[in-house]
Design an enzyme around this catalytic site. Structure first.
Site, PDB file in Angstrom:
ATOM      1  N   TYR B 312     -74.763 -46.728  -2.856  1.00 50.71           N
ATOM      2  CA  TYR B 312     -74.276 -45.680  -1.948  1.00 50.71           C
ATOM      3  C   TYR B 312     -73.275 -44.747  -2.635  1.00 50.71           C
ATOM      4  CZ  TYR B 312     -73.069 -44.130   2.849  1.00 50.71           C
ATOM      5  OH  TYR B 312     -72.888 -43.434   4.010  1.00 50.71           O
ATOM      6  N   TYR B 362     -76.984 -35.971   3.235  1.00 48.06           N
ATOM      7  CA  TYR B 362     -76.168 -37.096   3.699  1.00 48.06           C
ATOM      8  C   TYR B 362     -76.781 -37.727   4.936  1.00 48.06           C
ATOM      9  CZ  TYR B 362     -72.114 -40.019   4.201  1.00 48.06           C
ATOM     10  OH  TYR B 362     -71.297 -41.109   4.250  1.00 48.06           O
TER      11      TYR B 362
END
Ligand SMILES: [Zn+2]
Lengths: 142, 431
Positions: B312, B362
């Site tokens: 991530y 995102y």
């Protein structure tokens, strides 16, 4: 000594004081950094809560801390946390390892942000925000 | 404190560390699959509601799985007061639900919800679960947290942080990054290589919002947001929805796309003092340190066997910290690991081959799972030409605008990040 901010109206986020944290904020208003201390196992507890995190005792007693600590880490905020902090940038948000043990978040004030370092010794200072809330902040002493 | 029990016990032919071992029964290994993946366009200004975005993404994932509304009877979503709940998306798609749940959370939710989906199917609550995340992270509730998110009053866990100007994700994590540099000598130049690598990957991803390749100097010359984070160390904000479909492996075998099996999941594993993670030192160690002890034993393999990672990248540092704590390199060596070419396409173990949150868009983690599923299928959606059978003919030429398929990818690992103190992870393998 409590430093009075010269702002017209305080518009930054303020803590909503509850029964668990009230003695902490009462202490700040009197220029004292108050921490909970376990009468059974001796652990120091921050932030304020109902049971000792180490032994689950209810016998947490409020004691004045030394107000001394060491910077564990920090960040220099060049972008503010919302418009209310816009006039403050760049400001330092630090994690302070208090002499008693707990690690506390606060601002480092009275220093050029670029001069702040991990490992510096600091001492608490108090800034009055409103009639109800005074915030504990820290100054570098070494 | 209670004494930790360390005796070994045998269960299902596997040795567990002790009775308190939180790992899931090993017999679920490879029993579940991700049968479909889908997303909307990544944009800055979708002009659409999160309901519209979520509906599109779930429809796309269903089509990918070759499924009709009657094939889906479970739904999960995650959000933070910024999305549309499952019953509305299901209603718009004509799906009748036997199970749904909408949970609070951002990064680290995807993998955790895959684990929940497996659990509820296993328990007989439903048969197939669609998981989605729909957000207008640019045009409505900005993920930086300094817009609409800065308005609510300060209560609970924020009593001793918000008043000091500690609010946005970058502010919340930067003390951890700063301490890592102090403890291990990690340099801004090393960390910037995460952005460089992901920008190279994005340049081969037609979906990416930021497909331009950047250099270490570009990152270091961008302005400081919260030291040590430069603007280019931070992820982008975008509007989009993403979805995946989880079902039993035997059901997935009937689906049109190549089989991708779920090998192992760790969900929202926390450091001690999950209320205020930074109270427990050392803060330069993150939740992956604990999650790895569930992830790898459950998967029956280790980091050395992983071909692609999806660590991530809310920030360049989050990728580094997780790769380190999940054991892809020695603790403290993350700076070297992310800057020696390993994580770049063509390297030993590329990370976020889509460009990730730093460059593609995102999505609070789901796009990184979608990317790994496509990689394991051998179907990375790059610009390589399609052959006569309609399948993309990958060139494995990773120069700008080219291929991004990893050759012979068999095993991937997703490492989801919520905060330094909380993370999730998942190992997938080619079926
Ligand atoms: Zn105690």
């Amino acid at each position: 000594m409590i430093y009075q901010r010269d702002t017209m109206a305080y518009d930054k986020p303020l803590p909503v004081i509850d029964n668990e944290s009230r003695p902490f904020w009462d202490g700040c208003r009197e220029g004292k950094l108050m921490l909970q201390h376990c009468a059974e196992c001796g652990a120091w507890v921050f932030y304020p809560r109902v049971l000792c995190t180490a032994c689950h005792s209810e016998r947490l007693e409020w004691e004045e801390a030394s107000g001394e600590g060491v910077i564990h880490s920090f960040t220099i905020c060049h972008r503010p946390a919302g418009p209310a902090f816009a006039g403050e940038t760049p400001y330092v948000v630090a994690l302070i390892d208090l002499k008693e043990g707990p690690r506390m978040m606060s601002n480092i004030v009275g220093a050029d942000p670029e001069s702040v370092r991990i490992g510096q010794s600091v001492r608490v200072t108090f800034e009055k925000a409103t009639e109800e809330v005074t915030l504990p902040k820290f100054k570098v002493i070494s | 404190m209670p004494e930790e029990r360390t005796y070994l016990i045998e269960r299902n032919g596997l040795t567990l560390k002790n009775e308190l071992d939180a790992s899931s029964p090993k017999f679920l290994r490879d029993r579940y699959a991700i049968a479909g993946v889908g997303e909307t366009t990544y944009s800055r200004g979708s002009g659409r509601s999160t309901r519209a975005l979520g509906t599109w993404a779930v429809r796309n994932a269903m089509r990918d799985a070759g499924m009709e509304p009657g094939d889906i009877d479970g739904m999960l979503s995650y959000s933070g007061n910024d999305s549309t709940f499952a019953p509305f998306i299901a209603g718009d798609l004509g799906i009748r639900l036997n199970f749904y749940m909408d949970v609070h959370g951002g990064g680290s939710s995807t993998e955790a919800l895959v684990g929940i989906a497996m659990g509820v199917i296993e328990a007989g609550l439903c048969k197939t679960v669609a998981i989605f995340r729909a957000m207008n992270g640019y045009s409505e509730v900005r993920i930086g947290g300094t817009g609409a998110r800065s308005a609510p009053p300060v209560t609970g866990d924020q009593l001793h942080s918000r008043a000091y100007g500690w609010q946005a994700a970058g502010q919340m994590f930067s003390q951890t990054f700063m301490r890592h540099m102090y403890d291990y000598g990690t340099t801004p130049e090393q960390v910037a290589m995460v952005k460089v690598a992901h920008s190279h990957h994005a340049s081969n991803n037609p979906k990416a919002l930021y497909p331009k390749r950047v250099t270490v100097e570009d990152v270091l010359n961008s302005r400081f947001i919260v030291k040590p984070l430069h603007l280019m160390d931070c992820c982008i904000e975008s509007d989009n929805a993403t979805a995946i479909v989880v079902t039993r492996a035997e059901r997935a075998r009937d689906c049109p796309r190549p089989l991708v099996l779920i090998r192992s999941v760790a969900g929202r594993v926390c450091k001690p003092r999950s209320d205020m993670h930074y109270q427990h030192g050392p803060i330069s160690t993150v939740a992956g340190h604990y999650a790895k002890d569930i992830l790898w034993p459950n998967a029956g393999l280790g980091p050395g066997e992983v071909d692609i990672t999806g660590s991530y990248d809310a920030f360049t540092f989050t990728t580094l910290l997780q790769l380190e704590d999940y054991g892809f390199c020695k603790k403290g060596d993350g700076g070297g690991y992310v800057s020696d070419g390993t994580i770049q396409l063509g390297g030993k173990r590329p990370n976020n081959t889509s460009g990730g949150h730093l460059c593609e868009g995102y999505t609070h983690g789901m796009s990184m799972v979608i990317e790994n599923v496509r990689q394991l299928r051998g179907e990375a959606d790059d610009s390589c030409p399609a052959g006569q059978d309609g399948k993309r003919q990958h060139t494995f030429d990773y120069s700008e605008g080219g291929c991004r398929q990893v050759k012979d990818a068999e095993i991937t690992a997703n490492l989801g990040w919520a905060i330094p103190g909380t993370g999730s992870a998942m190992v997938l393998r080619k079926g």
